[in-house]
Enzyme design. Structure first.
Site, PDB file in Angstrom:
ATOM      1  N   GLU A  46      11.720  34.413  38.684  1.00  0.00           N
ATOM      2  CA  GLU A  46      12.618  34.667  39.816  1.00  0.00           C
ATOM      3  C   GLU A  46      12.176  35.874  40.637  1.00  0.00           C
ATOM      4  O   GLU A  46      12.979  36.464  41.357  1.00  0.00           O
ATOM      5  CB  GLU A  46      14.063  34.836  39.343  1.00  0.00           C
ATOM      6  N   ASP A  59       7.705  27.351  44.057  1.00  0.00           N
ATOM      7  CA  ASP A  59       8.038  26.290  43.101  1.00  0.00           C
ATOM      8  C   ASP A  59       7.347  24.981  43.457  1.00  0.00           C
ATOM      9  O   ASP A  59       7.486  24.482  44.583  1.00  0.00           O
ATOM     10  CB  ASP A  59       9.547  26.064  43.078  1.00  0.00           C
TER      11      ASP A  59
END
Length: 673
Positions: free
Chosen positions: A125, A219
């Site tokens: 993250e 991602d």
């Protein structure tokens, strides 16, 4: 004359520990497999990839042919592998010894399975705290990637972010690459030719003595799993078009991060603040603050100054999730406690499975909530608790704990009382409710108290304002999930009402009002609580007997009142096909339906996913009501209702001096053939 821009292209592939097999299969078919197959056809296109450890293990086991493609691309120097913690923990929130263990475990796995030990690392993250630097460098990591936003928050300008910088902590040096937000929002959502034209424009911005780096790392799930992206990226050919146009451009050269790092010099020293990516600023704040922050951002955008000053509009940090959600904080502090117990255990008693379970319990996904379900997904929390309960059982076998003890585990100023007999464990919150916040069955590796209370979320405003389902495209591309308003389920006003009490076991009411208890010191194997209402004294006793939890209530026989207790049970099947009630030999319904029964003495909750059942018995007949407890979450697919637990309400008039409720937990054994 300018040099070609160096495109440092990387993708991050991750699935949470304990995710559903159907999700993994779908992710492989729609994303991992086609992505690798397309890239394999273009050996000249160099890129970086990070597969999280648990996902990599799964793919190696179930899809060895695709992993063979990846291994070959590594061998022919097309792919650079990136490291991280093995189970994708947020490194900043686990002990340093576990940071080192997690990073080293994964680096060794990459070297053994894919033939390359990483020099760079992906930060989960993109959560940056300077305290993680020593562990990374001690494990041989030379550089990490974070958002350009991190650098803007440190006072850098966007024009400066065309290479890597250096930081240090505790005499360890680490280099930092800034991921381009412009590329993150273009790839793969903008048309391929527009994205390539943007990359080419960067080649002319900087002098020839310093090669410009255009840095992308995001991602991989955006290449096939996010809404509309499979058709866009593969069926309509975005990925292939992008690769071909990049390779054909004289102004762009694909490079590995390691190649660029070896050939270029640092742009200088930098010290980054504690920060994650910009969307996390809003997600990590409580709803009122998140709404105020969102309003300020919207105002800044409307007035045209957001892009220039966004670094000065910082919201919360990732660790705020522990403050926002008691359930997340409880898991985290239980994990830290078990990590400390394992570290204190003599090395001769260590078993590899202990470390594996500890690392599984540190997987980040179940601890937070933003655009993605995370904490709101019961199966992800269940995976964390399964690892914690299994680890605790192994530690107890080596170094037994006392059957009773009290501590403030979650650091909220309220102590908890632990009671365990080696088979079951109860944890009672010593607040006025005197309810059970954790009920562990060691044979099942399950916490029946793993529920989630409803609290107000910042995105409820979109629901309350009647935000319409939207999938508006941006130009000729497709919309990012960040820009969508969509609904997977119908959401009513009643669905987003915050709870006024904990979603725990044995929350008591007298004539509709919550009973408040004061704690009396445990006597032998009894936890004894007495109501603070001296006019109608109620005594509550919580005990364990083998595989059975017993809660006994003693009343003043002169009371003319209705007493009710609420039992919230985390049943793994939730509203799926595998969970059912069994009453008098019949199945009236599943956990996802409501059930009302009069004069109940016994009922069984059977769960195929759990591989076990709970038999509830009462010493006198009660009125029984069961209903599913749902919460409203947001995900990349839209707003949705997720079943967290089954809520049992037992009510009876106080006509006798005593009532006993037992929960017997049974494990089902499959027949061997």
């Amino acid at each position: 004359m300018s040099q070609p821009v160096s495109l440092l292209f990387g993708v991050h592939a991750h699935q949470p520990v304990g995710n559903f097999p159907s999700v993994l299969i779908d992710a492989h078919l729609r994303c991992y497999k086609p992505f690798l197959q397309v890239l394999y056809r273009y050996p000249e296109f160099r890129f970086a990839v990070h597969f999280s450890g648990w996902l990599l293990d799964y793919l190696l086991l179930h899809y060895p042919e695709d992993m063979a493609l990846l291994r070959e691309m590594v061998a022919r120097n097309q792919v650079e592998l990136f490291g991280a913690g093995d189970t994708e923990p947020v490194l900043a929130v686990i002990p340093n010894r576990d940071r080192i263990g997690q990073i080293e475990t994964f680096s060794t796995k990459l070297a053994e399975k894919l033939g390359q030990r990483p020099q760079g690392a992906w930060l989960t993250e993109r959560v940056w705290e300077s305290t993680v630097v020593p562990a990374l460098t001690d494990c041989g990591i030379r550089y990490v990637i974070v958002d350009d936003y991190h650098f803007l928050c440190a006072g850098k300008t966007a024009a400066e972010l065309n290479g890597f910088f250096t930081t240090e902590e505790d005499s360890r040096k680490l280099d930092l690459f800034p991921i381009s937000e412009s590329l993150r929002y273009r790839i793969p959502f903008a048309p391929a030719d527009e994205t390539v034209a943007y990359l080419e424009s960067l080649a002319d911005l900087h002098p020839s003595h310093a090669r410009t780096a255009s840095i992308y790392f995001d991602d991989i799930e955006k290449f096939g799993i996010w809404p509309e992206t499979y058709q866009w990226v593969y069926e309509k050919g975005w990925l292939e078009q992008f690769i071909q146009k990049v390779l054909a451009s004289p102004k762009i050269r694909t490079q590995h991060y390691s190649e660029y790092h070896a050939s270029e010099k640092t742009r200088g020293i930098v010290y980054l603040p504690t920060v994650s990516y910009i969307e996390m600023n809003e997600w990590s704040l409580p709803a009122p603050s998140a709404n105020a922050y969102s309003d300020l951002i919207q105002q800044a955008k409307e007035q045209g100054w957001f892009e220039h000053k966004k670094a000065h509009l910082r919201g919360g940090i990732w660790k705020n999730f522990f403050s926002r959600y008691p359930e997340s904080n409880w898991m985290h502090k239980r994990m830290l406690s078990l990590s400390a117990r394992l570290a204190a255990l003599p090395q001769s008693l260590h078993k590899p499975l202990m470390l594996q379970k500890l690392y599984e319990s540190q997987a980040n996904d179940a601890y937070w909530h933003g655009l993605f379900g995370g904490l709101y997904l019961p199966h992800l929390r269940r995976a964390v608790y399964h690892a914690l309960v299994e680890l605790e059982a192994m530690l107890d076998a080596c170094s037994p704990r006392p059957p009773y003890f009290t501590e403030d585990t979650d650091l909220d100023g309220i102590e908890e009382t632990y009671c365990q007999n080696g088979l079951l464990q109860t944890v009672v919150k010593r607040d006025p409710y005197a309810s059970i916040c954790e009920l562990d069955a060691y044979a099942l590796g399950h916490n029946f108290g793993d529920t989630l209370r409803n609290q107000t979320e910042h995105y409820y405003r979109k629901i309350q304002s009647g935000g319409e389902d939207s999938s508006a495209h941006s130009g000729d591309g497709i919309a990012s999930a960040h820009d969508r308003v969509s609904y997977k389920h119908d959401i009513s006003a009643a669905d987003i009402v915050a709870d006024d009490h904990p979603r725990s076991l044995f929350v008591d009411r007298l004539d509709g009002l919550f009973v408040h208890y004061r704690n009396l010191e445990p006597v032998l194997e009894n936890q004894h609580y007495e109501s603070s209402n001296t006019a109608h004294p109620i005594r509550k006793y919580i005990t364990l007997h083998d595989h059975t939890l017993q809660v006994m209530y003693r009343f003043d026989v002169k009371m003319q009142s209705l007493f009710c207790t609420e039992i919230n049970l985390a049943m793994p099947s939730c509203d799926g096909m595998g969970g059912r009630y069994i009453h008098q030999g019949h199945v009236p319904c599943g956990f996802g339906q409501c059930l009302q029964l009069k004069d109940l003495i016994e009922i069984t909750l059977e769960d195929d996913t759990l591989g076990g059942s709970i038999v509830l018995k009462t010493s006198a007949s009660v009125s029984f009501q069961a209903q599913p407890h749902f919460s409203v979450s947001q995900s990349e697919s839209g707003f949705e209702k997720i079943m967290q637990a089954t809520t049992l309400l037992l009510e009876w008039p106080v006509t006798a001096q005593e009532l006993i409720i037992t929960l017997e937990i049974r494990r089902h054994f499959a027949l061997s053939t």
